[in-house]
Design a protein around this motif. Structure first.
Motif, PDB file in Angstrom:
ATOM      1  N   ARG A 191       0.842  -1.194   0.000  1.00 28.50           N
ATOM      2  CA  ARG A 191       0.000   0.000   0.000  1.00 28.50           C
ATOM      3  C   ARG A 191       0.880   1.248   0.000  1.00 28.50           C
ATOM      4  NH1 ARG A 191      -4.623  -0.936   4.476  1.00 28.50           N
ATOM      5  NH2 ARG A 191      -2.995  -1.954   5.655  1.00 28.50           N
ATOM      6  N   THR A 192       0.558   2.193  -0.855  1.00 23.20           N
ATOM      7  CA  THR A 192       1.407   3.369  -1.057  1.00 23.20           C
ATOM      8  C   THR A 192       0.869   4.621  -0.391  1.00 23.20           C
ATOM      9  OG1 THR A 192       0.275   3.859  -3.138  1.00 23.20           O
ATOM     10  CG2 THR A 192       2.224   2.457  -3.254  1.00 23.20           C
ATOM     11  N   ASN A 193      -0.228   4.520   0.357  1.00 22.54           N
ATOM     12  CA  ASN A 193      -0.825   5.704   0.993  1.00 22.54           C
ATOM     13  C   ASN A 193      -0.710   5.645   2.509  1.00 22.54           C
ATOM     14  OD1 ASN A 193      -2.550   3.536   1.121  1.00 22.54           O
ATOM     15  ND2 ASN A 193      -4.397   4.671   0.584  1.00 22.54           N
ATOM     16  N   LEU A 194       0.422   5.137   2.982  1.00 20.77           N
ATOM     17  CA  LEU A 194       0.630   5.027   4.420  1.00 20.77           C
ATOM     18  C   LEU A 194       0.782   6.383   5.084  1.00 20.77           C
ATOM     19  CD1 LEU A 194       1.249   3.418   7.004  1.00 20.77           C
ATOM     20  CD2 LEU A 194       3.616   3.247   6.247  1.00 20.77           C
ATOM     21  N   PHE A 195       1.375   7.340   4.378  1.00 17.72           N
ATOM     22  CA  PHE A 195       1.650   8.648   4.959  1.00 17.72           C
ATOM     23  C   PHE A 195       0.625   9.673   4.476  1.00 17.72           C
ATOM     24  CE2 PHE A 195       5.735   6.421   4.293  1.00 17.72           C
ATOM     25  CZ  PHE A 195       5.988   6.121   5.633  1.00 17.72           C
ATOM     26  N   ARG A 196       0.536  10.788   5.210  1.00 18.77           N
ATOM     27  CA  ARG A 196      -0.463  11.826   4.938  1.00 18.77           C
ATOM     28  C   ARG A 196      -1.882  11.249   5.015  1.00 18.77           C
ATOM     29  NH1 ARG A 196       3.405  12.422   0.777  1.00 18.77           N
ATOM     30  NH2 ARG A 196       4.686  14.294   0.964  1.00 18.77           N
ATOM     31  N   ARG A 197      -2.151  10.520   6.069  1.00 22.02           N
ATOM     32  CA  ARG A 197      -3.439   9.844   6.209  1.00 22.02           C
ATOM     33  C   ARG A 197      -4.487  10.750   6.850  1.00 22.02           C
ATOM     34  NH1 ARG A 197      -2.889   4.411   9.327  1.00 22.02           N
ATOM     35  NH2 ARG A 197      -5.121   4.515   8.907  1.00 22.02           N
ATOM     36  N   LEU A 213       4.288  10.987  12.863  1.00 23.84           N
ATOM     37  CA  LEU A 213       3.215  10.864  11.892  1.00 23.84           C
ATOM     38  C   LEU A 213       2.080  11.840  12.204  1.00 23.84           C
ATOM     39  CD1 LEU A 213       2.959   7.004  11.288  1.00 23.84           C
ATOM     40  CD2 LEU A 213       3.989   8.730   9.827  1.00 23.84           C
ATOM     41  N   SER A 214       1.614  11.849  13.459  1.00 24.82           N
ATOM     42  CA  SER A 214       0.493  12.714  13.817  1.00 24.82           C
ATOM     43  C   SER A 214       0.872  14.184  13.817  1.00 24.82           C
ATOM     44  CB  SER A 214      -0.050  12.329  15.205  1.00 24.82           C
ATOM     45  OG  SER A 214      -0.851  11.166  15.134  1.00 24.82           O
ATOM     46  N   LEU A 215       2.082  14.496  14.258  1.00 20.95           N
ATOM     47  CA  LEU A 215       2.471  15.899  14.391  1.00 20.95           C
ATOM     48  C   LEU A 215       2.994  16.508  13.088  1.00 20.95           C
ATOM     49  CD1 LEU A 215       4.270  15.816  17.873  1.00 20.95           C
ATOM     50  CD2 LEU A 215       1.926  16.514  17.360  1.00 20.95           C
ATOM     51  N   SER A 216       3.306  15.659  12.092  1.00 22.69           N
ATOM     52  CA  SER A 216       3.949  16.200  10.888  1.00 22.69           C
ATOM     53  C   SER A 216       3.330  15.771   9.575  1.00 22.69           C
ATOM     54  CB  SER A 216       5.438  15.815  10.878  1.00 22.69           C
ATOM     55  OG  SER A 216       6.094  16.273  12.037  1.00 22.69           O
ATOM     56  N   LEU A 217       2.512  14.708   9.566  1.00 23.73           N
ATOM     57  CA  LEU A 217       2.023  14.191   8.294  1.00 23.73           C
ATOM     58  C   LEU A 217       0.512  13.988   8.239  1.00 23.73           C
ATOM     59  CD1 LEU A 217       4.822  11.560   7.494  1.00 23.73           C
ATOM     60  CD2 LEU A 217       4.430  13.733   6.334  1.00 23.73           C
ATOM     61  N   ASN A 218      -0.063  13.362   9.260  1.00 18.75           N
ATOM     62  CA  ASN A 218      -1.483  12.999   9.210  1.00 18.75           C
ATOM     63  C   ASN A 218      -2.399  14.205   9.387  1.00 18.75           C
ATOM     64  OD1 ASN A 218      -0.734  10.332   8.964  1.00 18.75           O
ATOM     65  ND2 ASN A 218      -1.030   9.853  11.122  1.00 18.75           N
TER      66      ASN A 218
END
Length: 370
Positions: A83-89, A283-288
């Motif tokens: 799966r290629t959508n792991l980041f910016r969720r 992840l939560s503080l910088s991408l999601n």
């Protein structure tokens, strides 16, 4: 989005339910959505493309047949089976009902690996809201269905109603990249007596760690609850790299060992509190995309504080100085390398070419409407 409002009723602690297509929770959710649609309610579901990939075609078809509008955030096909959508969720957990009630927290309907009860059910929190803050959430949800990055809230929406102040705070990768972390840091720096923080994936940046340590050194009673029985093996390993930095300064670390912890809550001085979807990790503080509510109210703070103290007394094991691993040269070097890798990792991911996040109608839903 930051606006001050009145919160009438709040604070629910619960195990996080599972809800893939074939689970009991998933079937119960489908039944509830069907019933609402049958009553004539407009039912929209905006789901994360990564987390909702396990939904079966039959389950999605049943949603469409019932009149439930399903929208997927950043759905992408697998590449070589990955799966290629792991980041910016889309990591937000919001429920809006009739523009009068809203729920914000960390509780998902998303996993086929967790049980609704038992030793592997995740312990989690959500808050029920009524009052003017629901209007802010309704406007935000309406914009989110058509745009990945909602516009900034106007100053006119910053209002105070009643004895409590409530702010609906979101994080995105465009206009509000640091809003939730900023709320945490301001509250920690203003703390005078006590900080109670429970966070499932605890690996914040240096500035927030420094704020916690400085608070403890000036006499504030600082307690951080982390996972002891983790759903992912790497979670306690990463968190324990921070023990050397926090424990000697007087920060009390407690590991929740009854079952996996999924909480993202905090209480400061029994009055300031936050409940939401945002972990304190890269992840939560910088991408999601995340959503929290910040509530300033002695009644709410007292209730959430009591629940966390009960958790500490019954289900947590404190990390004493004797339990902190020895500071060998290998541990020091490896922890520094891992810490800086994880902190800079979001910046590297942002450099990877990617299309602007978008929301798509589910194909089964579109087909049912034709």
């Amino acid at each position: 989005m930051c606006s001050k409002h009145w919160a009438r009723r709040a604070c629910a602690s619960t195990s996080r339910p599972s809800s893939c297509s074939t689970t009991r929770s998933g079937r119960a959710l489908l039944q509830a959505l069907r019933a609402a649609a049958a009553r004539g309610a407009a039912v929209d579901v905006l789901a994360d493309g990564f987390g909702s990939e396990p939904l079966t075609a039959d389950y999605r078809a049943q949603m469409a047949a019932a009149g439930v509008q399903l929208h997927l955030y950043e759905p992408r096909p697998r590449l070589f089976g990955l799966r290629t959508n792991l980041f910016r969720r889309l990591h937000r957990k919001i429920v809006l009902i009739d523009g009068r009630r809203a729920f914000v927290g960390g509780i998902n309907f998303c996993s086929d690996q967790l049980l609704a009860s038992g030793p592997w059910a995740l312990h989690d929190y959500a808050v029920e809201l009524q009052g003017p803050v629901v209007g802010d959430i309704e406007r935000f949800v309406a914009r989110s269905r058509s745009a990945a990055h909602p516009p900034r809230t106007s100053a006119a929406e910053e209002r105070i109603h009643g004895p409590a102040r409530v702010r609906f705070v979101t994080r995105d990768n465009h206009r509000h990249p640091g809003d939730i972390e900023r709320e945490y840091r301001v509250a920690i720096r203003m703390a005078q007596r006590e900080i109670l923080l429970a966070n499932a994936y605890f690996f914040p940046g240096y500035r927030l760690l420094r704020d916690l340590r400085n608070a403890a050194r000036r006499g504030v009673d600082v307690t951080v609850v982390v996972q002891g029985k983790a759903d992912l093996r790497i979670v306690p390993i990463v968190a324990r790299w921070l023990y050397h930095y926090l424990v000697p300064a007087g920060v009390r670390i407690c590991e929740f060992r009854t079952r996996p912890l999924h909480a993202k809550v905090a209480v400061v001085d029994g009055r300031w509190a936050t409940v939401g979807s945002s972990n304190l990790d890269p992840l939560s503080l910088s991408l999601n995309l995340e959503a929290n509510v910040v509530i300033v109210d002695a009644g709410f703070g007292t209730e959430l504080r009591a629940r966390l103290l009960q958790l500490l007394a019954q289900d947590c094991t404190p990390v004493t100085a004797a339990r902190v691993p020895k500071r060998t040269w290998w541990r020091i070097v490896s922890s520094m390398l891992v810490f800086h890798f994880l902190r800079h990792f979001p910046r590297w991911v942002e450099r990877i070419p990617a299309a602007r996040p978008h929301i798509e109608h589910d194909e089964a839903d579109v087909g049912a409407q034709r």
